[in-house]
Design a protein around this motif. Structure first.
Motif, short mmCIF file in Angstrom:
data_model
loop_
_atom_site.label_atom_id
_atom_site.label_comp_id
_atom_site.label_asym_id
_atom_site.label_seq_id
_atom_site.Cartn_x
_atom_site.Cartn_y
_atom_site.Cartn_z
N SER A 189 11.03 -23.09 -2.34
CA SER A 189 11.51 -21.88 -2.99
C SER A 189 10.47 -20.80 -2.78
O SER A 189 9.31 -20.94 -3.18
CB SER A 189 11.71 -22.13 -4.49
N LEU A 190 10.88 -19.71 -2.12
CA LEU A 190 9.92 -18.68 -1.75
C LEU A 190 10.43 -17.30 -2.14
O LEU A 190 11.63 -17.05 -2.13
CB LEU A 190 9.66 -18.73 -0.24
N PRO A 191 9.53 -16.38 -2.49
CA PRO A 191 9.93 -15.05 -2.93
C PRO A 191 10.47 -14.21 -1.80
O PRO A 191 9.97 -14.24 -0.68
CB PRO A 191 8.63 -14.46 -3.50
N PHE A 192 11.49 -13.42 -2.11
CA PHE A 192 12.12 -12.56 -1.12
C PHE A 192 11.24 -11.37 -0.78
O PHE A 192 11.42 -10.73 0.26
CB PHE A 192 13.46 -12.06 -1.66
N ASP A 193 10.29 -11.05 -1.64
CA ASP A 193 9.42 -9.89 -1.39
C ASP A 193 8.70 -10.02 -0.05
O ASP A 193 8.38 -9.02 0.59
CB ASP A 193 8.38 -9.75 -2.52
#
Length: 289
Positions: A189-193
């Motif tokens: 799970s990784l941030p879209f930023d």
């Protein structure tokens, strides 16, 4: 054709890395600046797959406040054309939340056991808790890893009547949903930023995890004009073997089986069973050596 002399040829096909993955992509208006980056990264990854001659079983699911597109192909060029054709739809300030969980569920129903789902969205899910529980259960049942790339900024904007996006208020937050999908399934799970970096990490992890498999080993988008000869090894421990060829479009298919001595297996052979249906042909052989 089958027989022990063909073992090496078949082994060379068998050990080619397999990929069974679905890309679940938000194409709502708020993705106008990020969708081109997603398309570029996935396109680059497809090139890696082609250059390595990987066998592929790929699914594309797109969504806005509903699921828009669900298709599966074993042909990398077909899949690339689908990716290239993607574009956003809707008002970027009036289309939240989105149907990310319904889209992920549609993907999980198609992806084979042990496969992967890459989910890219900038919005909270519009679904209720029941859909969240349903997708989690299916991921666990099929051993599918879910890799969300997400951010939680597209929540619910007012429309001209002052209501939330489509008149629906999000009941679940992205922070509640997306990391848990990854955690329970063993995904990332990784941030879209940092979307481009996140996609790089996930696609690299996918490539490294590819293993040989007999599943969909002949799935390559072959046409009738391109007959294929596959060598299949057998030994005295094998009581019987079934050869099956199908056509997704229901077109007529032709399957011929040669014995180790080169003789063609015939419907009149006492050890052979033939079955033909719409887009399907099966030839079974007992004591195949």
């Amino acid at each position: 054709r089958y027989g022990p002399v063909a073992g090496l040829d078949y082994y060379n096909i068998l050990v080619k890395p397999q990929v069974n993955v679905a890309f679940v992509i938000d194409v709502s208006g708020s993705m106008w600046d990020d969708l081109p980056k997603v398309k570029s990264k996935v396109g680059n990854w497809l090139t890696v797959m082609q250059n390595a001659n990987f066998r592929a079983h790929l699914t594309l699911v797109t969504f806005v406040n509903r699921v828009v597109f669900v298709e599966t192909s074993c042909n990398l060029e077909t899949f690339r054309a689908w990716i290239d054709a993607l574009g956003v739809s809707g008002d970027p300030n009036g289309d939240c939340p989105e149907a990310s969980l319904t889209a992920a569920l549609a993907a999980a129903e198609v992806v084979g056991k042990g496969g992967h789902i890459v989910l890219a969205t900038d919005a909270r899910p519009r679904e209720a808790e029941a859909t969240f529980e349903e997708i989690k259960a299916l991921l666990l049942e099929k051993g599918i890893k879910c890799h969300p790339i997400w951010k939680d900024i597209c929540i619910s904007y007012p429309n001209s009547e002052g209501e939330g996006g489509g008149g629906v208020a999000a009941t679940l937050t992205g922070e509640e949903v997306y990391p848990e999908l990854a955690e329970i399934s063993g995904g990332l799970s990784l941030p879209f930023d940092e979307m481009e970096k996140a996609l790089d990490l996930i696609l690299e992890a996918l490539t490294e995890s590819l293993v040989g498999s007999s599943i969909d080993i002949l799935c390559g988008g072959w046409s009738v004009e391109q007959p294929q000869l596959i060598n299949v090894p057998v030994d005295a421990n094998l009581a019987s073997i079934d050869f099956i060829v199908t056509s997704d479009a229901g077109a007529n298919v032709l399957l011929e089986v040669l014995r180790p001595n080169g003789a063609l297996v015939q419907p009149t052979d006492p050890d052979a069973t033939f079955f033909t249906g719409a887009g399907l042909q099966v030839i079974g052989v007992t004591a195949p050596t």
